[in-house]
Design an enzyme around this catalytic site. Structure first.
Site, PDB file in Angstrom:
ATOM      1  N   ASP A 130      -1.067  17.542-106.693  1.00  0.00           N
ATOM      2  CA  ASP A 130      -0.254  17.064-105.560  1.00  0.00           C
ATOM      3  C   ASP A 130      -0.214  18.137-104.460  1.00  0.00           C
ATOM      4  OD1 ASP A 130       2.935  17.640-107.298  1.00  0.00           O
ATOM      5  OD2 ASP A 130       1.322  19.012-106.685  1.00  0.00           O
TER       6      ASP A 130
ATOM      7  N   ASP B 125      -1.143  21.323-110.297  1.00  0.00           N
ATOM      8  CA  ASP B 125      -0.925  19.880-110.188  1.00  0.00           C
ATOM      9  C   ASP B 125      -1.770  19.301-109.064  1.00  0.00           C
ATOM     10  OD1 ASP B 125       2.664  20.006-110.904  1.00  0.00           O
ATOM     11  OD2 ASP B 125       0.902  19.958-112.233  1.00  0.00           O
TER      12      ASP B 125
ATOM     13  N   GLU C 101      -0.101  26.478-113.336  1.00  0.00           N
ATOM     14  CA  GLU C 101       1.131  26.308-112.576  1.00  0.00           C
ATOM     15  C   GLU C 101       2.264  25.834-113.490  1.00  0.00           C
ATOM     16  OE1 GLU C 101       2.886  23.180-109.183  1.00  0.00           O
ATOM     17  OE2 GLU C 101       0.771  23.173-109.704  1.00  0.00           O
TER      18      GLU C 101
ATOM     19  N   ASP D 265       2.155  20.221-103.569  1.00  0.00           N
ATOM     20  CA  ASP D 265       2.639  21.521-104.035  1.00  0.00           C
ATOM     21  C   ASP D 265       1.557  22.264-104.804  1.00  0.00           C
ATOM     22  OD1 ASP D 265       5.063  21.282-102.878  1.00  0.00           O
ATOM     23  OD2 ASP D 265       6.187  20.870-104.732  1.00  0.00           O
TER      24      ASP D 265
END
Ligand code: 0RA
Length: 635
Positions: free
Chosen positions: A500, A498, A425, A502
């Site tokens: 998180d 990541d 990403e 997102d």
């Protein structure tokens, strides 16, 4: 009249018809069967002009056993009196002077002189013999020609109160490849001509057979009957054809249309009875009006929602049979075969009458109106689906290209079973991963931000996404029906996002892509999820990573009493330097990978739809289910 008395003009005239004999193709298109039949059309069209002028109600066409053809009309008859300019009878001028037809042209819509606008003199020039009989001015008048040349002058015969013109001609076998007429070809032209000229009676008789064949064409409904005829073997969507007509300074326009339940489009456009195969302004005006009016109506009725795309012209014309017929004083024929109407005033004229007429029809006939609109919107849906399938096939070719994407940092080992690719990403994390990797067996493909949601976008748009194309090319397997596992360039595909929300979302988007287009990669156990650490616990020079909250608690509990430590929470891969990324997430000796499995394909499909669809609640459920399908692996 002797040769010596010909004036200079007359000599030019003779040269004119000689020119026709020398280059017949220039005047009638060809000397094959098509050109031969054009001779008949030419004569019939002249008689039709009389009908258009309101002076002729009946045309008879006879095919004789010796391949002569007679065309008889009950019009006013070609003028028999002297034309001072030529010092010849009107009949002789009409038959020997090129383009003379129009010069006589009376009132009304003096049209044709046939497909090429050449006039009867061309038929005369290309006939070994031609006999003409005119009933006019109280008498029968007769004259004959050979290869365009007059045999004497016009002769006054018996008394007659009738009027009309009869022409019998023998197409010249020296000019034409064949002089054999086709019943079907002539019959269909006569039928068409009769449709286009309401109430005009045309008969066709074939005397070549012992029992002569005869057919009569006469249609009180004109082009409405034409549309009914064209739709005859089809199931109509509404019982009666829709019809409009108008007359203005531009000329006359008539339109008849009726949808059937089929899928093909039959829209015929005529100008001055000539089939304008190449279309033109009248057809454009019709199509514009049709598309706009049906869309306006669909929206007003709420059948087409505000957010929906417009119905396309093609969708609306699916199953449509229509005839557009215009008549104008000065038609301009353009295009390759001179069958494209060029008069610009006809575009707006036809557009206006169709817009008004069709809107009115739709308002007054709600039931057929609804059927028409529903059919168009079904056509739109079917067309979209077909287009997707086509595009997919086309794009697959594109995606199979052997050129690897520019963003891919490939590994040096070629043995797929030994290699892996990280789908990373973001470009910055991609950069770190490129520095951190073992380039012998680890490839890196950075993906920019959120890749397209293939569930929502559909295959078509998904495949036009650069990120998705890059993935497909890098992986080497192609997709969907073309998918080939043996072509996989890596046996481990590691999604690294990541830790998180997102990152989770992007991971799901990538998984959706695999589920939709490369399911076998999941089945084969080639798809993994990287596990970057969530925390870094630093104690002086020593440090430790924790991949979840439980691990963090355990690590902290293990620390000796009173030890000072600092705690870092990673918000993204970008916060790790290449060394950290290597030791936590990429080093096969130390990393943890999650292998993605889809045991229950059916359940998984629902899950993907749930996850990527519009509703929120199923998405939460998916995340739980998804977790069950991912098991820890120590590699
Ligand atoms: C010129 C003038 C008029 C009629 C025609 C030609 C005419 C030509 C053909 C060709 C085949 N059938 C035809 N019928 C008529 C009108 C003359 C008038 O004003 O009476």
């Amino acid at each position: 009249m002797s040769e010596s008395s010909y004036s200079g003009k007359d000599i030019q005239v003779l040269e004119g018809l000689e020119a026709v004999r020398k280059r017949p193709g220039m005047y009638i298109g060809s000397t094959g069967p098509k050109g031969l039949h054009h001779l008949v059309y030419e004569l019939v069209d002249n008689s039709v002009d009389e009908a258009l002028a309101g002076h002729c109600s009946c045309i008879d066409v006879i095919i004789h056993p010796d391949n002569a053809v007679t065309v008889i009309d009950n019009g006013r008859g070609i003028p028999v009196d002297n034309v001072p300019k030529y010092r010849k009878s009107g009949v002789e001028v009409a038959l020997t002077i090129l383009h003379a037809g129009g010069k006589f042209g009376g009132s009304g819509y003096k049209v044709s002189g046939g497909l090429h606008g050449v006039g009867v003199s061309v038929v005369n020039a290309l006939s070994s013999r031609l006999e003409i009989e005119v009933k006019r001015d109280g008498h029968v008048w007769e004259m004959a020609f050979e290869r365009g040349k007059a045999l004497g002058t016009l002769q006054k015969g018996a008394k007659s109160k009738a009027t009309g013109t009869t022409v019998k001609f023998w197409a010249d076998p020296d000019v034409f490849e064949t002089t054999e007429y086709s019943w079907d070809t002539l019959a269909s032209h006569m039928r068409e001509t009769a449709f286009l000229n309401k109430n005009l009676k045309i008969t066709l008789t074939d005397e070549r057979e012992l029992d002569p064949r005869r057919e009569e064409f006469r249609y009180a409904g004109g082009i409405v009957d034409f549309v009914k005829y064209l739709n005859d073997k089809k199931e109509a969507l509404h019982s009666k054809p829709i019809y409009f007509e108008a007359e203005g300074a531009e000329g006359i326009a008539e339109v008849a249309l009726q949808w059937n339940t089929g899928y093909s489009e039959t829209v015929l456009a005529f100008a001055n009875n000539i089939n304008t195969h190449e279309g033109g302004t009248h057809l454009e005006g019709f199509k514009n009006a049709l598309t706009r009016t049906i869309n306006d109506y669909s929206r007003r009725q709420g059948i087409l929602k505000e957010k929906d795309d417009n119905l396309s012209g093609e969708d609306i014309r699916e199953g449509l049979t229509a005839v557009i017929s215009v008549k104008l004083t000065d038609p301009q024929f353009e295009g390759q075969t001179k069958t494209k109407l060029g008069n610009t005033e006809m575009r707006s004229f036809v557009q206006a009458i169709v817009t008004t007429g069709l809107a009115e029809y739709l308002e007054e006939h709600p039931k057929p109106a609804r059927s028409i609109v529903m059919k168009s919107s079904q056509a739109a849906k079917a067309r979209a689906a077909a287009r997707k399938a086509r595009e997919l096939t086309r794009r697959k070719g594109l995606l199979e290209s052997s050129t690897l994407p520019g963003k891919l940092a490939d590994c040096s080992v070629k043995e797929a079973a030994l290699t892996e690719i990280y789908l990373v990403e973001g470009d910055s994390a991609g950069g770190s991963a490129k520095q951190a990797r073992d380039r012998s067996f680890q490839a890196i493909l950075p993906l920019r931000g959120k890749i397209l949601n293939v569930e929502k976008a559909g295959i078509n748009r998904a495949l036009s996404s650069e990120e998705i194309q890059a993935m497909i090319t890098a992986l080497g397997t192609s997709i969907a029906e073309e998918f080939d596992l043996s072509q996989a360039r890596y046996h481990k595909v590691i999604i690294m996002t990541d830790a998180d929300v997102d990152g989770a979302h992007i991971r799901c988007l990538i998984l959706t892509f695999f589920y939709r287009f490369m399911r076998e990669m999941i089945d084969a156990g080639y798809i993994y999820i990287a596990q970057p650490p969530l925390y870094k616990i630093s104690m002086g020079k020593k440090h430790e990573y924790a991949y979840n909250d439980r691990q963090l608690q355990q690590a902290l509990a293990r620390l000796p009493e009173g030890t000072k430590y600092s705690l870092q929470r990673y918000k993204g891969l970008g916060e790790m330097n290449p060394e950290q990324l290597w030791e936590t997430t990429m080093d096969p000796e130390r990393r943890t990978l999650l292998q993605v499995t889809l045991d229950d394909a059916l359940a998984a499909e629902e899950a993907f739809v749930d996850l990527m669809g519009d509703q929120v609640e199923p998405r939460k459920l998916f995340i739980q289910r998804h977790a069950k399908n991912v098991r820890f692996l120590d590699v």
